[in-house]
Design a protein around this motif. Structure first.
Motif, PDB file in Angstrom:
ATOM      1  N   VAL A  69     -18.814   9.611   4.226  1.00  0.00           N
ATOM      2  CA  VAL A  69     -18.673   9.741   5.541  1.00  0.00           C
ATOM      3  C   VAL A  69     -17.500   8.683   5.863  1.00  0.00           C
ATOM      4  CG1 VAL A  69     -19.725   9.454   7.984  1.00  0.00           C
ATOM      5  CG2 VAL A  69     -20.954  10.355   6.037  1.00  0.00           C
ATOM      6  N   LEU A  70     -16.520   9.275   6.635  1.00  0.00           N
ATOM      7  CA  LEU A  70     -15.347   8.363   6.851  1.00  0.00           C
ATOM      8  C   LEU A  70     -15.596   8.018   8.494  1.00  0.00           C
ATOM      9  CD1 LEU A  70     -12.546  11.033   5.668  1.00  0.00           C
ATOM     10  CD2 LEU A  70     -13.088   8.873   4.618  1.00  0.00           C
ATOM     11  N   ALA A  82      -7.493   8.379   2.319  1.00  0.00           N
ATOM     12  CA  ALA A  82      -7.886   7.846   1.072  1.00  0.00           C
ATOM     13  C   ALA A  82      -8.489   6.451   1.220  1.00  0.00           C
ATOM     14  CB  ALA A  82      -6.620   7.369   0.184  1.00  0.00           C
ATOM     15  N   ALA A  83      -8.137   5.496   2.312  1.00  0.00           N
ATOM     16  CA  ALA A  83      -8.770   4.219   2.302  1.00  0.00           C
ATOM     17  C   ALA A  83     -10.216   4.257   3.124  1.00  0.00           C
ATOM     18  CB  ALA A  83      -7.815   3.200   3.071  1.00  0.00           C
ATOM     19  N   GLY A  84     -10.268   5.412   3.789  1.00  0.00           N
ATOM     20  CA  GLY A  84     -11.584   5.471   4.711  1.00  0.00           C
ATOM     21  C   GLY A  84     -11.497   4.451   5.790  1.00  0.00           C
ATOM     22  N   THR A  85     -10.388   4.344   6.603  1.00  0.00           N
ATOM     23  CA  THR A  85     -10.179   3.036   7.554  1.00  0.00           C
ATOM     24  C   THR A  85      -9.379   3.746   8.507  1.00  0.00           C
ATOM     25  OG1 THR A  85      -8.085   2.492   6.456  1.00  0.00           O
ATOM     26  CG2 THR A  85      -9.998   1.445   5.795  1.00  0.00           C
ATOM     27  N   VAL A  86      -9.914   3.349  10.042  1.00  0.00           N
ATOM     28  CA  VAL A  86      -9.162   3.622  10.839  1.00  0.00           C
ATOM     29  C   VAL A  86      -7.885   2.905  11.130  1.00  0.00           C
ATOM     30  CG1 VAL A  86      -9.479   3.611  13.468  1.00  0.00           C
ATOM     31  CG2 VAL A  86     -11.295   4.256  12.341  1.00  0.00           C
ATOM     32  N   LEU A  87      -6.902   3.468  11.362  1.00  0.00           N
ATOM     33  CA  LEU A  87      -5.708   2.998  11.363  1.00  0.00           C
ATOM     34  C   LEU A  87      -5.185   2.169  12.624  1.00  0.00           C
ATOM     35  CD1 LEU A  87      -3.378   5.116   9.217  1.00  0.00           C
ATOM     36  CD2 LEU A  87      -4.163   3.053   8.584  1.00  0.00           C
ATOM     37  N   ARG A  88      -5.490   3.259  13.833  1.00  0.00           N
ATOM     38  CA  ARG A  88      -5.540   2.600  15.416  1.00  0.00           C
ATOM     39  C   ARG A  88      -6.202   3.651  16.174  1.00  0.00           C
ATOM     40  NH1 ARG A  88      -0.970   4.454  13.177  1.00  0.00           N
ATOM     41  NH2 ARG A  88      -0.150   2.592  12.912  1.00  0.00           N
ATOM     42  N   ASN A 135      -3.083  15.848   8.916  1.00  0.00           N
ATOM     43  CA  ASN A 135      -1.654  16.112   8.951  1.00  0.00           C
ATOM     44  C   ASN A 135      -1.406  17.014   7.507  1.00  0.00           C
ATOM     45  OD1 ASN A 135      -2.163  14.543   6.675  1.00  0.00           O
ATOM     46  ND2 ASN A 135      -0.545  12.931   7.113  1.00  0.00           N
ATOM     47  N   PRO A 136      -0.002  17.449   7.432  1.00  0.00           N
ATOM     48  CA  PRO A 136       0.069  18.701   6.532  1.00  0.00           C
ATOM     49  C   PRO A 136      -0.201  18.062   5.061  1.00  0.00           C
ATOM     50  CG  PRO A 136       1.864  18.534   8.280  1.00  0.00           C
ATOM     51  CD  PRO A 136       1.068  17.403   8.311  1.00  0.00           C
ATOM     52  N   ASP A 137      -0.216  16.918   4.559  1.00  0.00           N
ATOM     53  CA  ASP A 137      -0.436  16.478   3.419  1.00  0.00           C
ATOM     54  C   ASP A 137      -1.850  15.874   3.173  1.00  0.00           C
ATOM     55  OD1 ASP A 137      -0.403  13.863   4.378  1.00  0.00           O
ATOM     56  OD2 ASP A 137       1.402  13.417   3.241  1.00  0.00           O
ATOM     57  N   GLY A 138      -2.590  15.961   4.419  1.00  0.00           N
ATOM     58  CA  GLY A 138      -3.844  15.818   4.094  1.00  0.00           C
ATOM     59  C   GLY A 138      -4.162  14.257   4.099  1.00  0.00           C
ATOM     60  N   THR A 139      -3.265  13.432   4.202  1.00  0.00           N
ATOM     61  CA  THR A 139      -3.578  11.898   4.240  1.00  0.00           C
ATOM     62  C   THR A 139      -4.082  11.167   5.313  1.00  0.00           C
ATOM     63  OG1 THR A 139      -1.302  11.492   4.668  1.00  0.00           O
ATOM     64  CG2 THR A 139      -1.714  11.918   2.229  1.00  0.00           C
ATOM     65  N   ALA A 164      -8.222   8.602  20.973  1.00  0.00           N
ATOM     66  CA  ALA A 164      -7.926   9.412  19.838  1.00  0.00           C
ATOM     67  C   ALA A 164      -7.775   8.292  18.776  1.00  0.00           C
ATOM     68  CB  ALA A 164      -6.664  10.227  19.920  1.00  0.00           C
ATOM     69  N   SER A 165      -8.733   8.658  17.499  1.00  0.00           N
ATOM     70  CA  SER A 165      -8.331   7.819  16.333  1.00  0.00           C
ATOM     71  C   SER A 165      -7.569   8.288  15.375  1.00  0.00           C
ATOM     72  CB  SER A 165      -9.807   7.361  15.998  1.00  0.00           C
ATOM     73  OG  SER A 165     -10.536   6.576  16.828  1.00  0.00           O
ATOM     74  N   PHE A 166      -6.854   7.463  14.490  1.00  0.00           N
ATOM     75  CA  PHE A 166      -6.136   7.737  13.475  1.00  0.00           C
ATOM     76  C   PHE A 166      -6.782   7.081  12.175  1.00  0.00           C
ATOM     77  CE2 PHE A 166      -1.748   8.593  15.178  1.00  0.00           C
ATOM     78  CZ  PHE A 166      -1.962   9.008  16.685  1.00  0.00           C
ATOM     79  N   ILE A 167      -7.001   7.956  11.335  1.00  0.00           N
ATOM     80  CA  ILE A 167      -7.849   7.679  10.177  1.00  0.00           C
ATOM     81  C   ILE A 167      -6.884   7.916   8.608  1.00  0.00           C
ATOM     82  CG2 ILE A 167      -9.965   8.117   8.827  1.00  0.00           C
ATOM     83  CD1 ILE A 167     -10.143   9.200  12.187  1.00  0.00           C
ATOM     84  N   ASP A 168      -6.977   6.648   7.915  1.00  0.00           N
ATOM     85  CA  ASP A 168      -6.436   6.907   6.660  1.00  0.00           C
ATOM     86  C   ASP A 168      -7.388   7.327   5.762  1.00  0.00           C
ATOM     87  OD1 ASP A 168      -5.668   6.224   3.838  1.00  0.00           O
ATOM     88  OD2 ASP A 168      -4.189   5.061   4.716  1.00  0.00           O
TER      89      ASP A 168
END
Length: 230
Positions: A122-123, A157-163, A135-139, A151-155
């Protein structure tokens, strides 16, 4: 509830179409089988439907109040928004809803392996994630935080909230156009769509639309956005 179910069903159909020719082959089939994914708030499950037979082939336990559903660009993973906020039908007064228990530890984005039909992890998804897009590449994954007006931006692969960035009140639908440069978030209470820079989160513009905008889809060339208004 009918309104909510319809929105989830439509989202699931769109998600299934995205994965149609890319779903990994099953043990009993020599060619990919189109699948439909439907979230069920009541059971906490994701139903997997074989579109060739119109039958449920699996039910995956994903967590509390699964809502928005998206399939990864490579067709191998399905994501579902989870919320620890209480279910409050339209007939329930706000004051009564406010008394119900909230468990923020259950907020997140469930990641399900389509081949094994198992929940991987669970991210984080910010507060009360309702809908999202990739996003188009799923990252990266972008969520609407309904109870926080953000709105939250999530990485991924890392499973972290960027902003986490502010948007209009009661955000609902989230969509990324084909070029992946912006993120569009509807606001049911403000009757607008907030357009964000997909990299920095900076607000690009706000577009007035019809009452209670719910979802956004783009034309295949990205030249137009269509917003459903309830």
């Amino acid at each position: 509830m009918l309104r909510l179910s319809s929105c989830i069903f439509i989202s699931a159909l769109l998600a299934a179409c995205a994965a149609k020719e890319q779903v990994p082959q099953s043990e009993t089939s020599s060619s990919p089988r189109p699948l439909v994914f439907v979230s069920d708030e009541g059971s906490g499950q994701l139903s997997v439907i074989d579109a060739t037979t119109d039958s449920v082939v699996a039910r995956v336990d994903v967590g509390t109040r699964p809502r928005g559903v998206r399939v990864s660009p490579d067709g191998r993973t399905v994501y579902v928004a989870l919320s620890g906020s209480p279910r409050c039908p339209p007939t329930m007064p706000d004051a009564e809803c406010a008394k119900l228990k909230v468990d923020k530890s259950k907020d997140g984005i469930g990641e399900v392996d389509i081949a094994t039909r198992q929940l991987r992890r669970v991210l984080p998804g910010g507060s009360d994630p309702e809908n999202f897009d990739l996003n188009p590449d799923g990252t990266r994954l972008y969520t609407s935080n309904e109870d926080a007006n953000t709105a939250s931006f999530i990485d991924v692969a890392a499973g972290t909230v960027l902003r986490t960035v502010p948007v209009g009140r009661e955000p609902e639908g989230v969509a990324v156009p084909p070029d992946g440069k912006t993120v569009w978030v509807t606001s049911e209470s403000d009757n607008i769509v907030t357009v964000l820079d997909a990299e920095t989160g900076a607000e690009v513009t706000r577009v007035p639309v019809g009452k209670r905008p719910r979802d956004v889809v783009f034309s295949s060339d990205g030249s137009r956005a269509y917003v459903s208004a309830e």
